[in-house]
Design a protein around this motif. Structure first.
Motif, PDB file in Angstrom:
ATOM      1  N   LEU A   1       2.357  -6.215   1.071  1.00 44.45           N
ATOM      2  CA  LEU A   1       2.310  -4.752   1.117  1.00 44.45           C
ATOM      3  C   LEU A   1       2.947  -4.223   2.406  1.00 44.45           C
ATOM      4  CD1 LEU A   1      -1.240  -4.091  -0.411  1.00 44.45           C
ATOM      5  CD2 LEU A   1       0.974  -3.635  -1.486  1.00 44.45           C
TER       6      LEU A   1
ATOM      7  N   PRO B   1       0.415   0.050   7.099  1.00 42.72           N
ATOM      8  CA  PRO B   1      -0.467   1.148   6.668  1.00 42.72           C
ATOM      9  C   PRO B   1      -0.865   1.982   7.873  1.00 42.72           C
ATOM     10  CG  PRO B   1      -1.719  -0.880   6.883  1.00 42.72           C
ATOM     11  CD  PRO B   1      -0.291  -1.246   7.167  1.00 42.72           C
ATOM     12  N   THR B   2      -1.198   3.243   7.637  1.00 42.40           N
ATOM     13  CA  THR B   2      -1.746   4.065   8.712  1.00 42.40           C
ATOM     14  C   THR B   2      -3.176   3.625   8.989  1.00 42.40           C
ATOM     15  OG1 THR B   2      -0.415   5.906   7.896  1.00 42.40           O
ATOM     16  CG2 THR B   2      -2.156   6.441   9.464  1.00 42.40           C
ATOM     17  N   PHE B   3      -3.924   3.331   7.914  1.00 42.36           N
ATOM     18  CA  PHE B   3      -5.314   2.900   8.054  1.00 42.36           C
ATOM     19  C   PHE B   3      -5.431   1.448   7.554  1.00 42.36           C
ATOM     20  CE2 PHE B   3      -5.117   7.491   7.622  1.00 42.36           C
ATOM     21  CZ  PHE B   3      -5.886   7.925   8.689  1.00 42.36           C
ATOM     22  N   GLU B   4      -5.634   1.251   6.255  1.00 46.19           N
ATOM     23  CA  GLU B   4      -5.800  -0.122   5.751  1.00 46.19           C
ATOM     24  C   GLU B   4      -5.492  -0.149   4.252  1.00 46.19           C
ATOM     25  OE1 GLU B   4      -9.886  -1.399   5.893  1.00 46.19           O
ATOM     26  OE2 GLU B   4      -9.465  -3.348   5.010  1.00 46.19           O
ATOM     27  N   TYR B   5      -4.611  -1.071   3.836  1.00 49.22           N
ATOM     28  CA  TYR B   5      -4.328  -1.217   2.409  1.00 49.22           C
ATOM     29  C   TYR B   5      -5.497  -1.892   1.697  1.00 49.22           C
ATOM     30  CZ  TYR B   5       0.702  -0.207   3.025  1.00 49.22           C
ATOM     31  OH  TYR B   5       1.917   0.382   3.287  1.00 49.22           O
ATOM     32  N   ASP B   6      -5.545  -1.717   0.379  1.00 46.18           N
ATOM     33  CA  ASP B   6      -6.492  -2.469  -0.438  1.00 46.18           C
ATOM     34  C   ASP B   6      -5.688  -3.298  -1.442  1.00 46.18           C
ATOM     35  OD1 ASP B   6      -8.545  -3.491  -1.961  1.00 46.18           O
ATOM     36  OD2 ASP B   6      -8.832  -1.650  -3.113  1.00 46.18           O
ATOM     37  N   PRO B   7      -5.332  -4.519  -1.080  1.00 45.15           N
ATOM     38  CA  PRO B   7      -4.470  -5.334  -1.961  1.00 45.15           C
ATOM     39  C   PRO B   7      -5.077  -5.526  -3.354  1.00 45.15           C
ATOM     40  CG  PRO B   7      -4.704  -6.381   0.196  1.00 45.15           C
ATOM     41  CD  PRO B   7      -5.683  -5.250   0.157  1.00 45.15           C
ATOM     42  N   GLU B   8      -6.409  -5.613  -3.424  1.00 44.64           N
ATOM     43  CA  GLU B   8      -7.040  -5.843  -4.726  1.00 44.64           C
ATOM     44  C   GLU B   8      -6.725  -4.709  -5.709  1.00 44.64           C
ATOM     45  OE1 GLU B   8     -11.039  -7.220  -4.110  1.00 44.64           O
ATOM     46  OE2 GLU B   8     -11.493  -7.000  -6.259  1.00 44.64           O
ATOM     47  N   SER B   9      -6.738  -3.474  -5.219  1.00 49.83           N
ATOM     48  CA  SER B   9      -6.406  -2.343  -6.081  1.00 49.83           C
ATOM     49  C   SER B   9      -4.952  -2.410  -6.554  1.00 49.83           C
ATOM     50  CB  SER B   9      -6.593  -1.018  -5.339  1.00 49.83           C
ATOM     51  OG  SER B   9      -7.937  -0.785  -5.090  1.00 49.83           O
ATOM     52  N   ILE B  10      -4.076  -2.764  -5.637  1.00 51.17           N
ATOM     53  CA  ILE B  10      -2.651  -2.809  -6.001  1.00 51.17           C
ATOM     54  C   ILE B  10      -2.404  -3.951  -6.985  1.00 51.17           C
ATOM     55  CG2 ILE B  10      -0.296  -2.880  -5.108  1.00 51.17           C
ATOM     56  CD1 ILE B  10      -2.080  -0.409  -4.298  1.00 51.17           C
TER      57      ILE B  10
ATOM     58  N   ARG C   1      -4.537  -4.878  -9.272  1.00 53.25           N
ATOM     59  CA  ARG C   1      -5.000  -4.397 -10.585  1.00 53.25           C
ATOM     60  C   ARG C   1      -4.190  -3.221 -11.106  1.00 53.25           C
ATOM     61  NH1 ARG C   1     -11.569  -4.543  -9.681  1.00 53.25           N
ATOM     62  NH2 ARG C   1     -11.572  -6.595  -8.664  1.00 53.25           N
ATOM     63  N   ALA C   2      -3.730  -2.385 -10.178  1.00 53.22           N
ATOM     64  CA  ALA C   2      -3.034  -1.158 -10.616  1.00 53.22           C
ATOM     65  C   ALA C   2      -1.554  -1.403 -10.886  1.00 53.22           C
ATOM     66  CB  ALA C   2      -3.195  -0.058  -9.569  1.00 53.22           C
ATOM     67  N   LEU C   3      -0.959  -2.376 -10.192  1.00 50.83           N
ATOM     68  CA  LEU C   3       0.477  -2.595 -10.366  1.00 50.83           C
ATOM     69  C   LEU C   3       0.817  -4.013 -10.833  1.00 50.83           C
ATOM     70  CD1 LEU C   3       2.073  -0.678  -7.313  1.00 50.83           C
ATOM     71  CD2 LEU C   3       1.636   0.174  -9.614  1.00 50.83           C
TER      72      LEU C   3
ATOM     73  N   ARG D   1       5.144   4.823  -1.785  1.00 47.26           N
ATOM     74  CA  ARG D   1       3.784   4.848  -1.228  1.00 47.26           C
ATOM     75  C   ARG D   1       2.875   5.805  -2.010  1.00 47.26           C
ATOM     76  NH1 ARG D   1       2.510   3.090   3.976  1.00 47.26           N
ATOM     77  NH2 ARG D   1       1.427   5.050   4.383  1.00 47.26           N
TER      78      ARG D   1
ATOM     79  N   GLY E   1      -2.426   4.410  -7.298  1.00 44.32           N
ATOM     80  CA  GLY E   1      -2.950   3.157  -7.864  1.00 44.32           C
ATOM     81  C   GLY E   1      -4.314   2.805  -7.288  1.00 44.32           C
ATOM     82  N   MET E   2      -4.470   2.958  -5.966  1.00 41.25           N
ATOM     83  CA  MET E   2      -5.759   2.680  -5.322  1.00 41.25           C
ATOM     84  C   MET E   2      -6.820   3.620  -5.892  1.00 41.25           C
ATOM     85  SD  MET E   2      -4.298   2.168  -1.408  1.00 41.25           S
ATOM     86  CE  MET E   2      -5.763   1.792  -0.441  1.00 41.25           C
TER      87      MET E   2
ATOM     88  N   CYS F   1      -7.714   2.785  -9.525  1.00 45.55           N
ATOM     89  CA  CYS F   1      -8.426   1.510  -9.608  1.00 45.55           C
ATOM     90  C   CYS F   1      -9.897   1.688  -9.213  1.00 45.55           C
ATOM     91  CB  CYS F   1      -7.724   0.493  -8.724  1.00 45.55           C
ATOM     92  SG  CYS F   1      -8.425  -1.142  -8.841  1.00 45.55           S
TER      93      CYS F   1
ATOM     94  N   ARG G   1     -16.345  -0.467  -3.682  1.00 44.30           N
ATOM     95  CA  ARG G   1     -15.779  -1.613  -3.015  1.00 44.30           C
ATOM     96  C   ARG G   1     -14.910  -1.232  -1.813  1.00 44.30           C
ATOM     97  NH1 ARG G   1     -11.081  -3.804  -3.908  1.00 44.30           N
ATOM     98  NH2 ARG G   1     -10.658  -2.549  -5.740  1.00 44.30           N
TER      99      ARG G   1
ATOM    100  N   GLU H   1     -11.610   2.974   5.760  1.00 46.36           N
ATOM    101  CA  GLU H   1     -10.200   2.983   6.177  1.00 46.36           C
ATOM    102  C   GLU H   1      -9.272   2.896   4.964  1.00 46.36           C
ATOM    103  OE1 GLU H   1      -9.711   3.735   9.492  1.00 46.36           O
ATOM    104  OE2 GLU H   1     -11.886   3.846   9.187  1.00 46.36           O
ATOM    105  N   GLN H   2      -9.722   2.182   3.926  1.00 51.15           N
ATOM    106  CA  GLN H   2      -8.911   2.115   2.703  1.00 51.15           C
ATOM    107  C   GLN H   2      -8.900   3.461   1.991  1.00 51.15           C
ATOM    108  OE1 GLN H   2     -10.773  -1.242   0.769  1.00 51.15           O
ATOM    109  NE2 GLN H   2      -9.363  -2.717   1.704  1.00 51.15           N
TER     110      GLN H   2
ATOM    111  N   GLU I   1      -6.470   5.518   3.754  1.00 51.90           N
ATOM    112  CA  GLU I   1      -5.113   5.063   3.419  1.00 51.90           C
ATOM    113  C   GLU I   1      -4.704   5.637   2.066  1.00 51.90           C
ATOM    114  OE1 GLU I   1      -3.237   3.344   5.462  1.00 51.90           O
ATOM    115  OE2 GLU I   1      -1.516   3.344   4.121  1.00 51.90           O
TER     116      GLU I   1
ATOM    117  N   GLU J   1       1.220  14.092   7.662  1.00 55.50           N
ATOM    118  CA  GLU J   1       0.327  13.121   7.012  1.00 55.50           C
ATOM    119  C   GLU J   1      -1.116  13.347   7.468  1.00 55.50           C
ATOM    120  OE1 GLU J   1       1.414   8.901   7.050  1.00 55.50           O
ATOM    121  OE2 GLU J   1      -0.673   8.401   7.497  1.00 55.50           O
TER     122      GLU J   1
END
Lengths: 354, 354
Positions: free
Chosen positions: A29, A36-45, A47-49, B165, B171-172, B175, B183, B187-188, B191, B227
């Motif tokens: 990601l 990221p500005t804050f924090e990505y959630d790879p699990e969502s991406i 499932r979503a993508l 983005r 997507g986040m 999801c 979950r 921070e997520q 994001e 942002e």
């Protein structure tokens, strides 16, 4: 062509996985979408993508848009393997349009399995389909071919042009489908095909020309070859549906009178309505517009289409377009092997099963 | 800001009409999409694009994205009226995402009228929404500002980055909404806001910086201002929903306990679940996950959120973000009036009604 398709497939899927891996993590990601500005959630991406998109890709599809791109690159004298990332652009775009079209058409299935919105939900499917309109376009920014600014800009301008026309074509198709009356002219029908299907072909051809820095003339011939083949393909599809329903074509897996049941105003229908006497024309329009049809009514519609000479008319137009496509190949001035590939591709498109 | 919004609105709508007029004809189609290969059908494009898109635009919307773009252009020392066509880019993109989001969320209404897919059908609405992702991007190709290649390329690269983005953020959000469990980290969540809402703000700011040829540093500060304001706005929205439901805020037109009923895992909910004792946390999660809730259950959820200090926590974060936004304005080194506009905009966003 068949051989070329099979040969390239693993490499193409690997290149698609560079755009969107099967397993998404934070490192991917950050590298593809920036910090990221804050924090990505790879699990969502995931499932979503990644999950829905690979679910669709793994159902098959010949990846012929990617392969045709590579055939063009080779025809233009460059090593296809050097341009593999770009080959994924039309392929991912095409699969994105499939997801979105299926939502728009409320389709039940795709490639023998439930349509993506049935398996993953409409929200996930739609967002994934739309994401596929932008994911591959980042490749041009990432610039794996080390292209100068002018070529990267040309690629973006070309893509914006063609993707705009894609939505015009889809808009025409949807609008006609929703209307009871038959209003479109044959030339408008062909324009719809040129926009809706042809533009993705044009993207394949023009992108290959742009990344290998061909002249405007070469780019134009390649684009018109691809567009013309796509339109001929659509006409061939319309003809097949009628001939199959009349018991004349090999089994190609479609139900009897499919297009008529769906109310499709195909080139054959438009021709038959214009060329039949008023009573037959009206009857055909009524059957096309009806919510449900008996087998007898379908047969009646098919007979009207047949009697008006629409099958021969459509075949003639497809053949003429195919010849036009071959003329564009001749104008390309490429080596014999490459020209042969492009020719056999055009012939395959028009001749199959008919 | 209110005055500036009203003042610019007619000019902005005129600029949008240059991208897609209210009445489509063949001359417009040829000039915007190029010559047809066969023949366009303006009537279809009228019904498929112009009618639904203007229906939505005429429902209102403050056009603040376009106005903020013009405020930035002026702040960067250029004449806003020279860059009007570019101002429509984020505005049309934003309205496109609204149409698509409403299909994804199966929304009933938008701006007090039926959601577009209810009025025009899902197929028309979706194609129109998607067309709005590409229609305005042609403006960069048409190049009304006479920009050199490098700036046009920078604009496309920026747009592809931010629009990618946007789809990550959506997507986040989708999801999490579809999952029963809570979950996401705070921070997520932020994001998600930064991607889903913030990226459109970033497009406003960065496009203004790019077309007026600002330094990378200026572009960065402008983008982070936009942002940060967008994220603060979203938090402000979440706080308002809770305060209003607790009877503390002015009427802002939302129903009692709206976010909780919709199962939204807002910053306040995430904070409350993390900070409450396990029994309360579990109870709140259950209420959020439930298909239906009584008013008593909503009140119970609101009390848990309140007792955990989530309202103050969220307000503090919004305030901190707002201060951060102001620091980016200070770093921009622009004239006093422009800085004041940007400052009041950031304050308006966080303070409204609260």
């Amino acid at each position: 062509m068949q051989e070329t398709l099979l040969e390239w497939r693993p490499a193409i899927d690997e290149a698609i996985a560079d755009v969107l891996p099967r397993e998404v993590d934070a490192a991917y990601l950050e590298s593809y979408f920036g910090e990221p500005t804050f924090e990505y959630d790879p699990e969502s991406i995931q499932r979503a993508l990644a999950d829905p998109i690979w679910d669709l890709l793994d159902r098959g599809g010949k990846r012929w848009r990617a392969v045709l791109f590579l055939v063009f690159v080779e025809a233009f004298g460059e090593a296809p393997e050097d341009y593999l990332p770009y080959a994924t652009i039309p392929e991912i775009l095409h699969n994105g349009t499939i997801i979105v079209d299926d939502v728009e058409d409320e389709a039940e299935s795709r490639r023998g399995e439930p349509a993506l919105h049935h398996r993953f939900g409409q929200d996930v499917a739609l967002n994934a389909g739309n994401a596929m309109y932008f994911l591959p376009l980042k490749i041009i920014t990432n610039n794996p071919g080390g292209l100068p600014e002018s070529q990267r800009l040309a690629a973006y301008e070309m893509l914006m042009h063609e993707l705009n026309r894609t939505h015009l074509g889809q808009g025409m198709d949807i609008c006609w489908h929703n209307e009871r009356e038959v209003r479109a002219t044959r030339e408008q029908y062909l324009e719809m095909c040129a926009c809706k299907t042809g533009c993705l072909g044009r993207i394949v051809a023009r992108l290959a020309a742009i990344v290998t820095d061909q002249s405007a003339e070469v780019e134009r011939h390649a684009a018109e070859y691809a567009e013309t083949v796509a339109v001929a393909f659509q006409i061939g599809d319309d003809v097949l549906d009628v001939e199959h329903s009349l018991g004349r074509a090999g089994d190609f897996g479609k139900a009897f009178g499919n297009d008529i049941r769906e109310g499709k105003k195909t080139l054959l229908v438009l021709h038959a309505i214009e060329e039949s006497d008023p009573a037959d024309a009206e009857r055909l329009a009524d059957i096309i517009a009806a919510e449900e049809n008996t087998d007898e009514e379908i047969t009646e519609a098919l007979r009207i289409i047949e009697a008006s000479g629409s099958i021969e008319y459509a075949k003639d137009r497809a053949r003429a377009l195919s010849e036009e496509a071959l003329a564009h190949v001749d104008a390309l001035d490429i080596d014999r092997d490459a020209a042969e590939q492009l020719r056999s591709f055009a012939e395959f498109v028009v001749e199959r099963d008919v």
